[in-house]
Write a protein that holds these residues in place. Structure first.
Motif, PDB file in Angstrom:
ATOM      1  N   ASP A   1       7.785 -35.947 -41.813  1.00 21.61           N
ATOM      2  CA  ASP A   1       6.844 -36.701 -41.616  1.00 21.61           C
ATOM      3  C   ASP A   1       8.069 -37.748 -42.775  1.00 21.61           C
ATOM      4  N   ALA A   2       6.867 -38.755 -42.598  1.00 21.15           N
ATOM      5  CA  ALA A   2       7.353 -40.048 -42.956  1.00 21.15           C
ATOM      6  C   ALA A   2       7.733 -40.124 -44.289  1.00 21.15           C
ATOM      7  N   ALA A   3       7.553 -39.833 -45.803  1.00 24.01           N
ATOM      8  CA  ALA A   3       7.832 -39.355 -46.729  1.00 24.01           C
ATOM      9  C   ALA A   3       9.515 -38.687 -46.243  1.00 24.01           C
ATOM     10  N   HIS A   4       9.208 -37.841 -45.970  1.00 26.59           N
ATOM     11  CA  HIS A   4      11.182 -37.507 -45.574  1.00 26.59           C
ATOM     12  C   HIS A   4      12.110 -37.999 -44.579  1.00 26.59           C
TER      13      HIS A   4
ATOM     14  N   VAL B   1       3.745 -41.304 -54.802  1.00 26.48           N
ATOM     15  CA  VAL B   1       3.139 -41.144 -53.132  1.00 26.48           C
ATOM     16  C   VAL B   1       3.811 -40.186 -51.700  1.00 26.48           C
ATOM     17  N   GLY B   2       5.188 -40.218 -51.718  1.00 28.90           N
ATOM     18  CA  GLY B   2       6.266 -39.375 -50.881  1.00 28.90           C
ATOM     19  C   GLY B   2       5.660 -37.418 -51.460  1.00 28.90           C
TER      20      GLY B   2
ATOM     21  N   ALA C   1       8.971 -48.010 -55.417  1.00 30.70           N
ATOM     22  CA  ALA C   1       8.268 -46.874 -56.736  1.00 30.70           C
ATOM     23  C   ALA C   1       7.258 -45.722 -55.943  1.00 30.70           C
ATOM     24  N   GLY C   2       5.939 -46.705 -55.504  1.00 30.64           N
ATOM     25  CA  GLY C   2       4.980 -46.742 -55.626  1.00 30.64           C
ATOM     26  C   GLY C   2       5.296 -45.438 -54.323  1.00 30.64           C
ATOM     27  N   LEU C   3       5.971 -45.976 -53.207  1.00 37.87           N
ATOM     28  CA  LEU C   3       5.813 -44.734 -52.684  1.00 37.87           C
ATOM     29  C   LEU C   3       6.886 -43.860 -52.534  1.00 37.87           C
ATOM     30  N   ASP C   4       7.280 -44.045 -53.354  1.00 34.31           N
ATOM     31  CA  ASP C   4       8.263 -43.016 -53.870  1.00 34.31           C
ATOM     32  C   ASP C   4       7.642 -41.539 -54.256  1.00 34.31           C
TER      33      ASP C   4
ATOM     34  N   ALA D   1       4.184 -32.239 -51.658  1.00 32.74           N
ATOM     35  CA  ALA D   1       3.466 -31.266 -53.169  1.00 32.74           C
ATOM     36  C   ALA D   1       2.062 -30.393 -52.706  1.00 32.74           C
ATOM     37  N   GLY D   2       1.834 -31.298 -51.562  1.00 31.18           N
ATOM     38  CA  GLY D   2       0.036 -30.836 -51.508  1.00 31.18           C
ATOM     39  C   GLY D   2      -0.991 -31.572 -52.291  1.00 31.18           C
ATOM     40  N   GLU D   3      -0.573 -32.336 -53.421  1.00 28.10           N
ATOM     41  CA  GLU D   3      -1.935 -32.895 -53.695  1.00 28.10           C
ATOM     42  C   GLU D   3      -2.256 -34.612 -53.096  1.00 28.10           C
TER      43      GLU D   3
END
Length: 524
Positions: free
Chosen positions: A508-511, A360-361, A355-358, A366-368
Motif C-alpha cells: 500500500d502507499a504507506a508500505h 499515519v502509515g 513524521a505525521g505521515l509515518d 495496524a488497522g487503526e
C-alpha cells in the motif's frame, strides 16, 4: 420511616425497566447506552448559536474550524457529536452534507443530527454511515408527521422533546404525557422503544427555584413508567447565573444518579468531565471503577492539550505532525506561523509532515486507520507541501530525495491506489512523475529516458492486466538494465513481484515509502 423514604427515593435507577439494549453507531464505532452503563456525553460545541467564530467560518464556507471542534470534543471524551448548522445566510442542506462527509472521513464518533428543518435532517441521514440520533421531534402533530417517517426510513434513533403547541409543561406529569404521545406514535411507525430518547427539558433555576428538581423528577418518571432512554441539555440549567460550571456539574451528577443516558455538554469543561467521572462511579455505573481509573491514572491522553484540535493548539512542529494525523484543514495556517517564527522549511517537512505521515502509515497498517483517513492525511500534507514550496525563492527550492515514475499498466483504468502512492511519496520529499492509467510499456520507456528516475512504479488491479508488469520490466531493462522497479496493486503479491523481476513489492502507499527508503539504504 426515615429509612423507608431513603429506600424509595434515594436509590439510583437500576435500569431493570429497560429490557432492550440501546445502540447508536458510526461506520466503525458502536455506542451502547443504558441506566446500568456509563452515561454518554454528546459534544455540544458544533452549533453556531452564540459561537461567533464557528458562525463566521460557516458563512465563508470554511469547515476546518468545525472539523477541529469535532476532533477536540472527541479527544476530550465526547461519545457522540451534535451537528447543528442552523445559521441564516448559508445553504444548510448543502453545508450539512459537506460537514457529515468531512467528519466521517477523519473520525469515527457517532453523530447527532440537529436541525429544525426536516429536509436538512434527511440530507444528513442520506450521507451518514451508521445509526444516527435525530435531534429532534416534539409532541406537535406536524413535527411527528415530518420526523418519525425519516427515522424509520433511515434506521435512526430520535430525541423526543417534551413540548408541544402549548409549550413546555411545568409539571413532570405534563411532560410525561407528551413523551407517551410521541412514543405511541413512534411505535406505530415501526420505531423501536429502544430508539427513543426523551429530552425532559432543562429550565434555568435562575427564574424558578424548583425547575431543576422538576426535570429530575421527570427523568425518573419517564424511565420508570415508559422505560425509555433519557437525554438532557445540561448547560440550560445555569442560564443567567454566574460561575455556571458549578451549577452544571452538580445538576449533571444528580441526573446521572437517577439514570440519565445521554448528556449534551461541553466536554472541554473540566467541571463537567470531573462530575461525569465521579458521579458515574458513585452511581454504580462505572464497573470496577474502570473509566475513573483510566482517566485519572495518567494512562489516558483524553483531556491533554497535546491532543486538541482547538484554539489551544500550540504552534510548533509537533502540531504540524498532529494535524497531518487528523487531516486538519488548519495545517497551512500553522505552517505559516512557523515560517514567520523562522523555523526552516526542511524542519517543518522532516519533523512535521513526514513524521505525521509515518504515524499515519503505522496506524493504517495496524488497522487503526482506514483508507478515507489515509487519503485525508495525504491530501492535507500535499496542501502543506505545496504551500511550503510557494513560499520559497528559486534559490531555496527543496532538494529532491529522488525521482519516481509511476503509472497503471496498459489495459488497467484503476488508479486510486496509484494516486495514493503518488501523494505519499511526494510528501516524503521525492519527485513524482505520474503517467496516469492505461500506460503502455513504450510510454514507460520514454519516461525513463526523459526523467532518468530512481524508481519506476507499476500498478495493476486486475488479474488480466497484472501480466503487463513483467512485460514492462523486461522491455525497459533491454535499454536500462540497472533500472529499479516497484510494483503493487490488489492482485499483486510478493511472489508475483519477485517473479516479475521487480526490486520491491508495495502492499500500500504507506508500505511503499519503507520499501523505497530500504532500497536506497541498500544502494540497490
Amino acid at each position: 420511616e426515615y429509612k423507608r423514604v431513603l429506600s424509595e427515593k434515594a436509590q439510583p435507577f437500576s435500569g431493570k425497566k429497560e429490557e432492550q439494549r440501546r445502540f447508536l453507531a458510526s461506520k466503525s464505532v458502536i455506542v451502547e447506552t443504558g441506566s446500568h452503563l456509563l452515561p454518554k456525553m454528546i459534544g455540544e460545541r458544533i452549533n453556531p448559536t452564540a459561537r461567533k467564530k464557528l458562525a463566521g467560518s460557516l458563512l465563508k464556507n470554511e469547515l476546518s474550524y468545525l472539523q477541529d471542534e469535532a476532533y477536540m470534543q472527541t479527544e476530550q471524551g465526547a461519545h457522540l457529536l451534535d451537528i447543528n448548522l442552523g445559521l441564516p445566510g448559508i445553504n444548510q442542506k448543502e453545508m450539512m452534507r459537506e460537514a457529515i462527509s468531512l467528519i466521517q472521513q477523519s473520525i469515527d464518533t457517532p453523530l447527532v443530527i440537529d436541525s429544525t428543518d426536516p429536509d436538512v435532517i434527511e440530507e444528513a441521514l442520506r450521507y451518514y454511515q451508521g445509526k444516527a440520533l435525530i435531534n429532534s421531534v416534539n409532541g406537535e402533530a406536524a413535527s411527528m408527521e415530518a420526523i418519525l417517517p425519516l427515522a424509520k426510513r433511515y434506521g435512526a434513533a430520535i430525541i423526543a422533546l417534551t413540548l408541544d403547541e402549548n409549550g413546555i409543561p411545568e409539571t413532570k406529569e405534563g411532560r410525561l404525557e407528551i413523551a407517551q404521545r410521541i412514543m405511541d406514535r413512534a411505535t406505530k411507525e415501526g420505531i423501536s422503544k429502544a430508539d427513543i430518547y426523551v429530552d425532559c427539558l432543562v429550565m434555568t433555576v435562575g427564574t424558578n427555584d424548583l425547575s431543576a428538581r422538576e426535570t429530575i423528577e421527570t427523568v425518573k418518571l419517564v424511565k420508570e413508567t415508559l422505560g425509555l432512554g433519557v437525554v438532557l441539555g445540561v448547560s440550560n440549567v445555569s442560564h443567567g447565573l454566574p460561575v455556571r460550571g458549578k451549577v452544571n456539574a452538580a445538576f449533571l451528577a444528580v441526573a446521572i444518579y437517577h439514570g440519565l443516558d445521554l448528556a449534551i455538554v461541553n466536554p472541554d469543561n473540566p467541571d463537567i468531565t470531573n462530575a461525569w467521572e465521579a458521579a458515574s462511579l458513585i452511581a454504580g455505573r462505572d464497573t470496577h471503577a474502570g473509566n475513573y481509573l483510566k482517566r485519572n491514572s495518567g494512562e489516558s491522553s483524553a483531556g491533554s492539550s497535546d491532543a486538541m484540535g482547538s484554539d489551544q493548539e500550540t504552534t510548533d512542529v509537533e502540531a504540524v505532525s498532529r494535524q497531518v494525523v487528523r487531516g486538519s484543514g488548519q495545517i497551512v495556517k500553522t505552517i505559516a506561523a512557523l515560517l514567520e517564527e523562522g523555523v526552516p522549511p526542511l524542519t517543518i517537512i522532516n519533523q512535521g509532515l513526514i513524521a505525521g505521515l509515518d504515524e499515519v502509515g503505522k496506524k493504517f497498517e495496524a488497522g487503526e486507520f482506514y483508507l478515507p483517513q489515509l487519503m485525508l492525511s495525504a491530501e492535507v500534507s500535499q496542501k502543506a507541501f505545496d504551500f511550503l514550496e510557494s513560499q520559497l525563492g528559486e534559490d531555496q527550492k527543496i532538494a529532491s530525495k529522488g525521482t519516481l515514475v509511476i503509472g497503471t499498466v496498459k489495459g488497467d483504468v484503476h488508479d486510486i491506489g496509484k494516486n495514493m502512492v503518488s501523494v505519499m511519496v511526494k510528501n516524503h520529499g521525492y519527485r513524482v512523475i505520474d503517467l496516469g492509467k492505461n500506460v503502455s510499456a513504450e510510454e514507460f520507456l520514454m519516461a525513463v529516458k526523459e526523467y532518468q528516475p530512481d524508481f519506476v512504479g507499476l500498478s495493476a488491479l486486475m488479474t488480466t492486466t497484472m501480466t503487463e508488469i513483467p512485460e514492462v520490466i523486461a522491455h525497459i531493462r533491454k535499454t536500462y538494465p540497472e533500472q529499479m522497479f516497484l510494483c503493487g496493486g490488489a492482485v499483486v503479491t510478493q511472489a508475483y513481484s519477485d517473479q516479475s523481476g521487480a526490486n520491491g513489492y508495495c502492499r500500500d502507499a504507506a508500505h511503499t515509502i519503507r520499501v523505497i527508503e530500504k532500497l536506497k539504504e541498500e544502494g540497490r
